[in-house]
Design an enzyme around this catalytic site. Sequence first.
Site, PDB file in Angstrom:
ATOM      1  N   ASP A 212     -24.894  13.127  -8.261  1.00 12.08           N
ATOM      2  CA  ASP A 212     -25.624  14.097  -9.254  1.00 12.08           C
ATOM      3  C   ASP A 212     -27.080  13.448  -9.335  1.00 12.08           C
ATOM      4  O   ASP A 212     -27.182  12.428  -9.624  1.00 12.08           O
ATOM      5  CB  ASP A 212     -25.201  14.132 -10.687  1.00 12.08           C
ATOM      6  CG  ASP A 212     -25.944  14.628 -11.776  1.00 12.08           C
ATOM      7  OD1 ASP A 212     -25.545  14.303 -13.148  1.00 12.08           O
ATOM      8  OD2 ASP A 212     -26.790  15.503 -11.368  1.00 12.08           O
TER       9      ASP A 212
ATOM     10  N   ASN B 272     -29.630  15.164 -11.095  1.00 12.90           N
ATOM     11  CA  ASN B 272     -30.470  15.401 -12.169  1.00 12.90           C
ATOM     12  C   ASN B 272     -29.991  15.289 -13.472  1.00 12.90           C
ATOM     13  O   ASN B 272     -30.442  15.676 -14.524  1.00 12.90           O
ATOM     14  CB  ASN B 272     -30.908  16.942 -12.007  1.00 12.90           C
ATOM     15  CG  ASN B 272     -29.635  17.965 -12.053  1.00 12.90           C
ATOM     16  OD1 ASN B 272     -28.312  17.458 -12.143  1.00 12.90           O
ATOM     17  ND2 ASN B 272     -29.837  19.308 -12.080  1.00 12.90           N
TER      18      ASN B 272
ATOM     19  N   ASP C 271     -27.071  16.171 -14.924  1.00 15.65           N
ATOM     20  CA  ASP C 271     -26.536  17.250 -15.615  1.00 15.65           C
ATOM     21  C   ASP C 271     -24.908  16.833 -15.502  1.00 15.65           C
ATOM     22  O   ASP C 271     -24.129  17.654 -16.083  1.00 15.65           O
ATOM     23  CB  ASP C 271     -26.719  18.556 -15.320  1.00 15.65           C
ATOM     24  CG  ASP C 271     -26.305  18.907 -13.828  1.00 15.65           C
ATOM     25  OD1 ASP C 271     -26.410  20.222 -13.450  1.00 15.65           O
ATOM     26  OD2 ASP C 271     -25.685  18.106 -13.176  1.00 15.65           O
TER      27      ASP C 271
ATOM     28  N   ASP D 240     -17.682  25.921   4.086  1.00 16.18           N
ATOM     29  CA  ASP D 240     -16.423  26.447   3.618  1.00 16.18           C
ATOM     30  C   ASP D 240     -16.527  28.111   3.573  1.00 16.18           C
ATOM     31  O   ASP D 240     -17.288  28.348   2.791  1.00 16.18           O
ATOM     32  CB  ASP D 240     -16.032  25.828   2.432  1.00 16.18           C
ATOM     33  CG  ASP D 240     -14.445  25.518   2.093  1.00 16.18           C
ATOM     34  OD1 ASP D 240     -14.063  24.439   1.781  1.00 16.18           O
ATOM     35  OD2 ASP D 240     -13.720  26.291   2.550  1.00 16.18           O
TER      36      ASP D 240
ATOM     37  N   ASP E 241     -10.935  29.002   4.649  1.00 21.23           N
ATOM     38  CA  ASP E 241     -10.009  28.737   3.428  1.00 21.23           C
ATOM     39  C   ASP E 241      -8.873  29.727   3.711  1.00 21.23           C
ATOM     40  O   ASP E 241      -9.182  30.852   3.962  1.00 21.23           O
ATOM     41  CB  ASP E 241     -10.827  29.115   2.115  1.00 21.23           C
ATOM     42  CG  ASP E 241      -9.912  28.667   1.069  1.00 21.23           C
ATOM     43  OD1 ASP E 241      -9.855  27.708   0.853  1.00 21.23           O
ATOM     44  OD2 ASP E 241      -9.772  29.593   0.210  1.00 21.23           O
TER      45      ASP E 241
ATOM     46  N   GLU F 135      -8.003  26.565   7.646  1.00 24.99           N
ATOM     47  CA  GLU F 135      -6.780  26.100   6.629  1.00 24.99           C
ATOM     48  C   GLU F 135      -5.503  26.947   6.768  1.00 24.99           C
ATOM     49  O   GLU F 135      -5.562  28.094   6.792  1.00 24.99           O
ATOM     50  CB  GLU F 135      -7.192  26.081   5.294  1.00 24.99           C
ATOM     51  CG  GLU F 135      -6.157  25.096   4.355  1.00 24.99           C
ATOM     52  CD  GLU F 135      -6.448  25.611   2.821  1.00 24.99           C
ATOM     53  OE1 GLU F 135      -7.078  26.623   2.537  1.00 24.99           O
ATOM     54  OE2 GLU F 135      -6.045  24.749   2.044  1.00 24.99           O
TER      55      GLU F 135
ATOM     56  N   HIS G  43      -9.526  17.728  -1.184  1.00 25.72           N
ATOM     57  CA  HIS G  43      -9.699  18.122  -2.604  1.00 25.72           C
ATOM     58  C   HIS G  43      -8.526  18.750  -3.145  1.00 25.72           C
ATOM     59  O   HIS G  43      -8.501  18.857  -4.422  1.00 25.72           O
ATOM     60  CB  HIS G  43     -11.013  18.916  -2.613  1.00 25.72           C
ATOM     61  CG  HIS G  43     -10.839  20.329  -2.160  1.00 25.72           C
ATOM     62  ND1 HIS G  43     -10.566  20.727  -0.890  1.00 25.72           N
ATOM     63  CD2 HIS G  43     -10.839  21.641  -2.601  1.00 25.72           C
ATOM     64  CE1 HIS G  43     -10.257  21.971  -0.657  1.00 25.72           C
ATOM     65  NE2 HIS G  43     -10.227  22.348  -1.717  1.00 25.72           N
ATOM     66  N   ASP G  44      -7.436  18.995  -2.571  1.00 26.45           N
ATOM     67  CA  ASP G  44      -6.270  19.787  -2.678  1.00 26.45           C
ATOM     68  C   ASP G  44      -5.241  18.900  -3.031  1.00 26.45           C
ATOM     69  O   ASP G  44      -4.137  18.935  -3.563  1.00 26.45           O
ATOM     70  CB  ASP G  44      -5.785  20.791  -2.165  1.00 26.45           C
ATOM     71  CG  ASP G  44      -6.748  21.877  -2.158  1.00 26.45           C
ATOM     72  OD1 ASP G  44      -6.735  22.747  -1.064  1.00 26.45           O
ATOM     73  OD2 ASP G  44      -7.568  22.387  -3.129  1.00 26.45           O
TER      74      ASP G  44
HETATM   75  O1  TEU Z   1      -6.327  25.761  -0.878  1.00 25.77           O
HETATM   76  C1  TEU Z   1      -5.084  26.734  -0.102  1.00 25.77           C
HETATM   77  C2  TEU Z   1      -3.780  26.100  -0.586  1.00 25.77           C
HETATM   78  O2  TEU Z   1      -2.905  26.302   0.067  1.00 25.77           O
HETATM   79  C3  TEU Z   1      -3.779  25.382  -1.996  1.00 25.77           C
HETATM   80  O3  TEU Z   1      -3.640  26.256  -3.135  1.00 25.77           O
HETATM   81  C4  TEU Z   1      -2.952  24.277  -1.762  1.00 25.77           C
HETATM   82  O4  TEU Z   1      -1.552  24.766  -1.226  1.00 25.77           O
HETATM   83  C5  TEU Z   1      -2.547  23.757  -3.194  1.00 25.77           C
HETATM   84  O5  TEU Z   1      -3.728  23.551  -3.815  1.00 25.77           O
HETATM   85  C6  TEU Z   1      -1.857  22.539  -3.052  1.00 25.77           C
HETATM   86  O6  TEU Z   1      -1.560  21.803  -4.430  1.00 25.77           O
HETATM   87  C7  TEU Z   1      -7.389  26.550  -0.360  1.00 25.77           C
HETATM   88  C8  TEU Z   1      -8.486  25.624  -1.069  1.00 25.77           C
HETATM   89  O7  TEU Z   1      -8.524  24.372  -0.395  1.00 25.77           O
HETATM   90  C9  TEU Z   1      -8.000  25.568  -2.562  1.00 25.77           C
HETATM   91  O8  TEU Z   1      -8.742  24.545  -3.154  1.00 25.77           O
HETATM   92  C10 TEU Z   1      -8.267  26.897  -3.237  1.00 25.77           C
HETATM   93  O9  TEU Z   1      -7.819  26.526  -4.741  1.00 25.77           O
HETATM   94  C11 TEU Z   1      -7.529  27.766  -2.551  1.00 25.77           C
HETATM   95  O10 TEU Z   1      -7.476  27.825  -1.190  1.00 25.77           O
HETATM   96  C12 TEU Z   1      -7.925  29.340  -2.963  1.00 25.77           C
HETATM   97  O11 TEU Z   1      -9.174  29.339  -2.334  1.00 25.77           O
HETATM   98 CA    CA Z   2     -26.639  17.668 -11.012  1.00 26.17          CA
END
Ligand code: TEU
Ligand code: CA
Length: 577
Positions: A28, A30, A32, A105, A206, A267, A341-342
């Site tokens: 970050d 700035n 926020d 993405d 995605d 993905e 991130h998932d």
């Molecule tokens: O994720 C697709 C997906 O399959 C995820 O929902 C995953 O299976 C789940 O999060 C597991 O816990 C993509 C993106 O990476 C995710 O961040 C988005 O929420 C999703 O698509 C919808 O765009």
């Molecule tokens: Ca910021």
Amino acid sequence: MTRNAGTGGRRDWSRSVIYQVYPRSFSDSNGDGIGDLRGLTSRLDYLSALGVDIVWICPVYASPNRDNGYDISDYRAIHPDFGTMADFDAMLAAMHARGMRLMMDLVVNHTSDAHAWFEAAKSSRDDPHHDFYIWADAAQGCAPNNWEAAFGGSAWTWNAATREYYLHLFSHHQPDLNWDNPRVRAEVYALMRFWLDKGVDGFRMDVVTLIAKPRDASGRLPDAPRTRAGDLQPAFDLVSNCPRLLDYLGEMKREVLDHYDVVTVGEAPGISPERARLLTDARHGPLDMLFQFDHVDIDTQPGRSKWHLRAFSVDALRDSLSHWQAALADHGWNSLYFNNHDQPRAVSRFGDDVRWRDRSAKMLGLLLHGMKGTPFVYQGEELGMRNAQFSDIRQCRDVESLNFYHDAIERQGWNVQQALHAIRAKGRDNARTPMRWNCAANAGFSAGVPWMEVPPDDPDVNAETEMADPDSVFHFYRRLIALRRTCLALVEGRYELLLPDHPDVFAYARRHAGADLLVLCNMCGREVAFAWSAPAVVLLANTDRTRLPDQGDLVLEPYEAVLAVQVREPVERAAAA
Ligand code: TEU
Ligand code: CA
């Protein structure tokens, strides 16, 4: 990074290591409390020091943030939280100046319900944008089929203005685009060209395997098969194997991808190895690589949602990853990941994030980077960052976890602790806590109040401390990444599983004309001993081991990981003795 379409040649990115940034939690600038593009730009020297050369950033487009940017309301605008288009251009130029490439993405299975297309589409069945989305009449007064949304509830929501349902495989704020409509496809290709013409070098696509929806002879979207557990999987398996997917991706390749230097990763929840090979075959496949999900489902009870936990086993992980190594050995290309991130942090999921955090984080890095494919490093993985240990749902921000928590307690009879236990194990927020830069407040992520709490982790788990410690997880990853640049066997070597039945050791070789590499990983917190008869010289280990014996028992320390070059000739054996 020119596409060698038709030559079967592997693009030069096959030696690359791709670093994933979740901009909201990266840096970050700035105060926020939200990570932003200027913050990311200020950290590019750190990424250069790590040695990565392609950076994938999660969505930074205009969005109401119902799913933290995976619900896009304007594909050609930067969300003010992240900065301006000028900040984006400056970041891209700064990456290119360092020889880095940017992967954006591309979220085009669905838009935000706040996108102008959907605002128009939902107003009238006669609106020109109405068939940009997927609508269906009620079936006996109910949803058109039995599909459930990945974030809970039905995949269909009623639209009063047009008296019909619309489809959303994720939240009802994310209506699925109708890829059967050539105008939708043309709009997507135009927005891809917009970013590619700005100099963007790649796309992470995605849920790209979900864009084509299967229809039966009457044009209806058929019911999905119910799993034996009764927990209906989102219709991912049914949808991701729809034949028209190949048509649409082939058209995208002809219309866009073949005209640019671009690297793509799709993905692919629900994808089979056979279709993955088809989609990523360098000779004619539309995509360069895919994220498959088999190995991140091994700690889920079969046929149930991810919240129904199952103990992780080396057997299951080894079978899953080895299956994909074999499936794409000759054609097609694997992405290699444990973190994103998932997903929860791998060191907490497959390692020991208390007693052996440092060593098991390095072991997991070596286990993954030793394989054939393109490794992805998710922000903080290179530091050994671990899960957040949430104790209260108010610490969570993710729509998926919040929906699950309330549904589990209010509808499925779970109690609070059971729901929190599942979220601590599998919640996506585990990976979205702020990146740890130094020992200052908020780990140096922000001078303000971070949008997500910084967990009271080990104070030494941060970039500054680890860059100063040659034995840190950071430097172990840096050496791993550097090896991929110089060691052809690591890029091209044929995968061969070793010790296929060992309950705790995941071992494999990478056979190549130039050298046979050996990877041995003890995936438990105990010493393990086994017969070994392949003398080898250690290239990299998370202990001070320098050689592997040419006979007798080999004893691996807890979570020990070794990458070695097998000694082939007698004279070499003598030298290695
Ligand atoms: O994720 C697709 C997906 O399959 C995820 O929902 C995953 O299976 C789940 O999060 C597991 O816990 C993509 C993106 O990476 C995710 O961040 C988005 O929420 C999703 O698509 C919808 O765009
Ligand atoms: Ca910021």
